[in-house]
Design an enzyme around this catalytic site. Structure first.
Site, PDB file in Angstrom:
ATOM      1  N   ASP A 105      -6.511  10.584 -82.213  1.00 62.93           N
ATOM      2  CA  ASP A 105      -6.384  10.194 -83.625  1.00 62.93           C
ATOM      3  C   ASP A 105      -4.972  10.497 -84.112  1.00 62.93           C
ATOM      4  O   ASP A 105      -4.279  11.340 -83.552  1.00 62.93           O
ATOM      5  CB  ASP A 105      -7.378  10.979 -84.490  1.00 62.93           C
ATOM      6  CG  ASP A 105      -8.816  10.676 -84.114  1.00 62.93           C
ATOM      7  OD1 ASP A 105      -9.068   9.591 -83.565  1.00 62.93           O
ATOM      8  OD2 ASP A 105      -9.668  11.546 -84.370  1.00 62.93           O
TER       9      ASP A 105
HETATM   10  N1  URA Z   1     -12.111  13.302 -80.652  1.00 62.66           N
HETATM   11  C1  URA Z   1     -11.683  13.103 -81.913  1.00 62.66           C
HETATM   12  O1  URA Z   1     -12.447  13.225 -82.871  1.00 62.66           O
HETATM   13  N2  URA Z   1     -10.397  12.792 -82.103  1.00 62.66           N
HETATM   14  C2  URA Z   1      -9.493  12.678 -81.111  1.00 62.66           C
HETATM   15  O2  URA Z   1      -8.324  12.416 -81.364  1.00 62.66           O
HETATM   16  C3  URA Z   1      -9.958  12.889 -79.795  1.00 62.66           C
HETATM   17  C4  URA Z   1     -11.272  13.190 -79.594  1.00 62.66           C
END
Ligand code: URA
Length: 234
Positions: A105
């Site tokens: 993310d």
């Molecule tokens: N899980 C998440 O919620 N975000 C990420 O960036 C990676 C795994």
């Protein structure tokens, strides 16, 4: 047979030097091809049949590039975006067209692999190959045995998404380690939120045997070592 490559390209393909630095090394007489000093950047060689050394050290050559990045928060895991900065904007152009192996993310930090080896990327992301991804989560609350059991059993998220069994280890109040074998959208955040322990900050520490190099500050990157690559390909 593998096609011929210019010497400066072969050197910069190693990820250790930029094209400009490679030209300098050649000019300085530090590069040998099969034991003979070679100074011409445009000299063409078959990368798989010659021994190229810099200061006497063999230079490995690979058709593909493999980079480890400590992804900083605030940067998109994408190859391009019209408005926002992407992880590829952090790499110099000599790496060519790489793509990220899976997504983090925008606000997630930590280990991100980038490569142009599509077959390896596919293997690393497919749950069939059981490549564990470990995340350090800062959370509001503290996870307990019941949370770990729910992760282990395989959770079903509120929208019906079914998750594979996952690992959860409490590191005391406010912190835990999550181990996933897949990478569904916002998965760690959604799993922990469902257990009433929302994520405040998330960082990926490892993928399979490859751990984030502690020497890399957010935004920094380096080529994978031969050993890291070998472990990933196992
Ligand atoms: N899980 C998440 O919620 N975000 C990420 O960036 C990676 C795994």
């Amino acid at each position: 047979m593998e096609k011929e490559l210019r010497l400066d390209k072969l050197l910069s393909d190693s990820g250790l030097w930029s094209r400009k630095e490679a030209k300098q090394l050649l000019k300085q007489g530090r590069v040998q091809v099969d034991g003979t000093v070679e100074r011409a950047p445009e000299r063409k060689v078959h990368p798989e049949t010659v021994q190229v050394t810099v200061d006497g050290q063999p230079v490995g050559w690979s058709e593909f590039h493999y980079i480890m990045m400590n992804k900083p928060a605030g940067v998109l895991t994408a190859t391009e975006d019209r408005r926002q900065k992407t992880v590829l904007d952090l790499l110099p152009p000599e790496y060519g067209k790489l793509f990220p192996v899976g997504r983090l993310d925008k606000d997630t930090e930590g280990l991100l692999l980038l490569t142009d080896d599509g077959a390896l990327a596919h293997r690393l992301l497919s749950p069939r190959y059981h490549v564990d991804k470990v995340y350090l989560a800062e959370i509001d609350g503290e996870t307990d045995e019941a949370d770990a059991e729910a992760f282990e059993a395989g959770m079903t998220l509120e929208d019906g998404t079914r998750c594979l069994p996952a690992g959860l280890k409490s590191l005391g109040r406010g912190r835990c380690l999550v181990t996933l074998r897949e990478g569904k959208f916002h998965q760690v955040k959604r799993m922990l939120a469902q257990r009433g322990k929302p994520v405040l900050h998330l960082k990926r520490l490892s993928m399979g045997e490859v751990r984030l190099d502690k020497a890399l500050k957010p935004g920094e990157f380096r080529p994978l070592t031969a050993l890291e690559l070998q472990n990933l390909k196992k």
